[in-house]
Design a protein around this motif. Sequence first.
Motif, mmCIF file in Angstrom:
data_model
loop_
_atom_site.group_PDB
_atom_site.id
_atom_site.type_symbol
_atom_site.label_atom_id
_atom_site.label_comp_id
_atom_site.label_asym_id
_atom_site.label_seq_id
_atom_site.Cartn_x
_atom_site.Cartn_y
_atom_site.Cartn_z
ATOM 1 N N ASP A 397 0.843 -1.201 0.000
ATOM 2 C CA ASP A 397 0.000 0.000 0.000
ATOM 3 C C ASP A 397 0.881 1.255 0.000
ATOM 4 O O ASP A 397 2.064 1.209 0.336
ATOM 5 C CB ASP A 397 -0.991 0.001 1.182
ATOM 6 C CG ASP A 397 -0.260 0.103 2.501
ATOM 7 O OD1 ASP A 397 0.200 1.204 2.838
ATOM 8 O OD2 ASP A 397 -0.110 -0.946 3.180
ATOM 9 N N GLU A 398 0.270 2.367 -0.367
ATOM 10 C CA GLU A 398 0.993 3.629 -0.592
ATOM 11 C C GLU A 398 1.768 4.111 0.634
ATOM 12 O O GLU A 398 2.919 4.524 0.526
ATOM 13 C CB GLU A 398 0.005 4.733 -1.008
ATOM 14 C CG GLU A 398 -0.259 4.802 -2.485
ATOM 15 C CD GLU A 398 0.957 5.168 -3.319
ATOM 16 O OE1 GLU A 398 1.739 6.037 -2.915
ATOM 17 O OE2 GLU A 398 1.123 4.544 -4.389
ATOM 18 N N SER A 399 1.125 4.054 1.823
ATOM 19 C CA SER A 399 1.811 4.633 2.991
ATOM 20 C C SER A 399 2.995 3.759 3.411
ATOM 21 O O SER A 399 4.054 4.274 3.798
ATOM 22 C CB SER A 399 0.833 4.898 4.147
ATOM 23 O OG SER A 399 0.347 3.687 4.628
ATOM 24 N N THR A 400 2.843 2.423 3.305
ATOM 25 C CA THR A 400 3.986 1.539 3.615
ATOM 26 C C THR A 400 5.133 1.818 2.629
ATOM 27 O O THR A 400 6.305 1.879 3.008
ATOM 28 C CB THR A 400 3.574 0.041 3.533
ATOM 29 O OG1 THR A 400 2.344 -0.112 4.216
ATOM 30 C CG2 THR A 400 4.615 -0.893 4.097
ATOM 31 N N TRP A 401 4.775 2.000 1.354
ATOM 32 C CA TRP A 401 5.777 2.282 0.321
ATOM 33 C C TRP A 401 6.536 3.570 0.628
ATOM 34 O O TRP A 401 7.754 3.613 0.588
ATOM 35 C CB TRP A 401 5.090 2.337 -1.047
ATOM 36 C CG TRP A 401 5.783 3.129 -2.117
ATOM 37 C CD1 TRP A 401 5.344 4.299 -2.671
ATOM 38 C CD2 TRP A 401 7.024 2.820 -2.789
ATOM 39 N NE1 TRP A 401 6.227 4.749 -3.630
ATOM 40 C CE2 TRP A 401 7.267 3.862 -3.732
ATOM 41 C CE3 TRP A 401 7.949 1.794 -2.687
ATOM 42 C CZ2 TRP A 401 8.384 3.889 -4.553
ATOM 43 C CZ3 TRP A 401 9.082 1.824 -3.513
ATOM 44 C CH2 TRP A 401 9.294 2.846 -4.423
ATOM 45 N N LYS A 402 5.783 4.612 0.993
ATOM 46 C CA LYS A 402 6.438 5.906 1.229
ATOM 47 C C LYS A 402 7.438 5.811 2.375
ATOM 48 O O LYS A 402 8.546 6.346 2.298
ATOM 49 C CB LYS A 402 5.391 6.985 1.517
ATOM 50 C CG LYS A 402 4.752 7.473 0.240
ATOM 51 C CD LYS A 402 3.882 8.682 0.443
ATOM 52 C CE LYS A 402 3.334 9.123 -0.909
ATOM 53 N NZ LYS A 402 2.022 9.702 -0.858
ATOM 54 N N LYS A 403 7.049 5.111 3.440
ATOM 55 C CA LYS A 403 7.926 4.972 4.608
ATOM 56 C C LYS A 403 9.159 4.125 4.231
ATOM 57 O O LYS A 403 10.303 4.492 4.526
ATOM 58 C CB LYS A 403 7.143 4.305 5.753
ATOM 59 C CG LYS A 403 7.886 4.227 7.055
ATOM 60 C CD LYS A 403 6.953 3.795 8.189
ATOM 61 C CE LYS A 403 7.700 3.614 9.494
ATOM 62 N NZ LYS A 403 8.642 2.503 9.495
#
Length: 474
Positions: A397-403
Amino acid sequence: MNYSRVTREVIEKLKEILGEGGVRIDRDYLERYSKDETAELEPLEPEVVVFPKTPEEISKILKLANEMKIPVTPRGAGTGLSGGAVPAHGGILMSFERMNRILEFDPENMVVVVEPGVITDEIQKLAEQHGLYYAGDPASSESSSIGGNVAENAGGTRVLKYGPTGYHVLGVEVVTPTGEIVNFGGKMVKNVMGYDMIRLLVGSEGTLGIITKIILRLIPKPKYLATLLVPFKSVDEAILSVPKVLSEAGTLPSSIEFMDKKSVQMAYKFLNESIPNMEADAHLIIEIESADKESLSKAYFNLGDSLMKMGAIEVYVADNRHQRMKIWKFRKAIPEGIIAFRPVHCMEDVSVPIREIPKIVKSSDDIAERHGIETLSFGHVGDGNVHVVFLKPIEMDESTWKKALDEALVDLYKLTKELGGTMTGEHGVGLKRKKYLKIFMNDEEMEFMMKIKKALDPNLILNPGKIFPERDKS
Ligand SMILES: Cc1cc2nc3c(=O)[nH]c(=O)nc-3n(C[C@H](O)[C@H](O)[C@H](O)COP(=O)(O)OP(=O)(O)OC[C@H]3O[C@@H](n4cnc5c(N)ncnc54)[C@H](O)[C@@H]3O)c2cc1C
């Protein structure tokens, strides 16, 4: 810094300077000029897009922008990979699409004089038609503008022998952030009259001045070229052979490019064309040049022998233009394949002393694995510049990717710093990397650069929000 908005009054003043057709506030224009090719940046819209045709018009716009405290973002062709042309604070987006003339082709002085909006490939072709050579060659040469190349000090495939864009710039005309028109350099090769302002302006990412005219150096066109495509069983063998090729080739190749297996697959998917030994773990592309056919074939036979001893599976030699172009087309399709098939990615641009390249390439796999993301690598290994690309796994998911991406970047940059390298070899700091500049530069070093910026642009109106992390606080 608090900037003013572009009011109806400002639009009217811009129209007085440029005429109706040179000023656009339509929705589709604001959207189109809100991004460049940097995958991970959110679009940021300008309030108005302007299309000047002369330095005098640009001067008037910059004087107006200073008076009204409105930011101005210069933009070439928008192919940048660090968000340099993204209008971080809104305001005026200044495009050079209509300043796209070759002003003078002067073969006797071996120079060409161009406006900033000329597409790089046009300059290369013009020079070659006359038996000359413009040696700048970013992989985006068919779409990027020469003004953007100068502002980024773009690199590319021939830097190893000919240096980045800045090496070919003999002179510039620039409109300063406060609106003065100044010229530095000329058609001569040598010039030590005062400070080397060309060096300062080249690579300044549109923050120190607007480049309105460029005098480019041309050289004789290399007579005979051969491009070697060399598959290796392992990344290690390919990369470890690079310093040996450099020291043992007996001639300085113009290019040594590296492609790992995943990069090769990206280009294959994009073009639907293959190269020999697609299943190899890594390929090198090596280009050599010579004044006569015999010494060229001698050089590639010798090089081929050494490469086979270094673990090459095979050495394919392309010594006619058609075959050479096929190899380069394949190499240049890698970034386009990534943009098309893995749009959620982050293309990095670290540059290290050449002996350290194996460590960077190997460690990028470990870094990606540690943070649960994917990676591939390609780039200009002959000059130490590697494009490590982090890719979002499809299911993440996007937020896991960003982190995960942020942590992976910090690891990659810290390692690069330890190895004596730099965060960006050719794509620039821009908007994308400014947050990480502190890993590489201490406060004094950043302040040194900021003093130059403030001296030339006291109201900080030219391309604000780029390079310096501290400007966000002001
Ligand atoms: C497929 C692909 C391949 C690429 N390959 C390479 C490569 O091999 N090597 C490489 O170095 N880069 C590469 N790039 C990145 C990019 O093409 C270069 O950075 C190029 O120099 C940008 O030129 P542009 O005209 O698109 O500039 P833009 O993206 O429009 O702008 C880049 C920067 O220059 C400033 N600028 C533009 N024009 C002016 C001007 N006249 N005066 C002052 N500032 C100005 C802008 O404000 C911005 O900061 C690639 C990009 C893509 C999409």
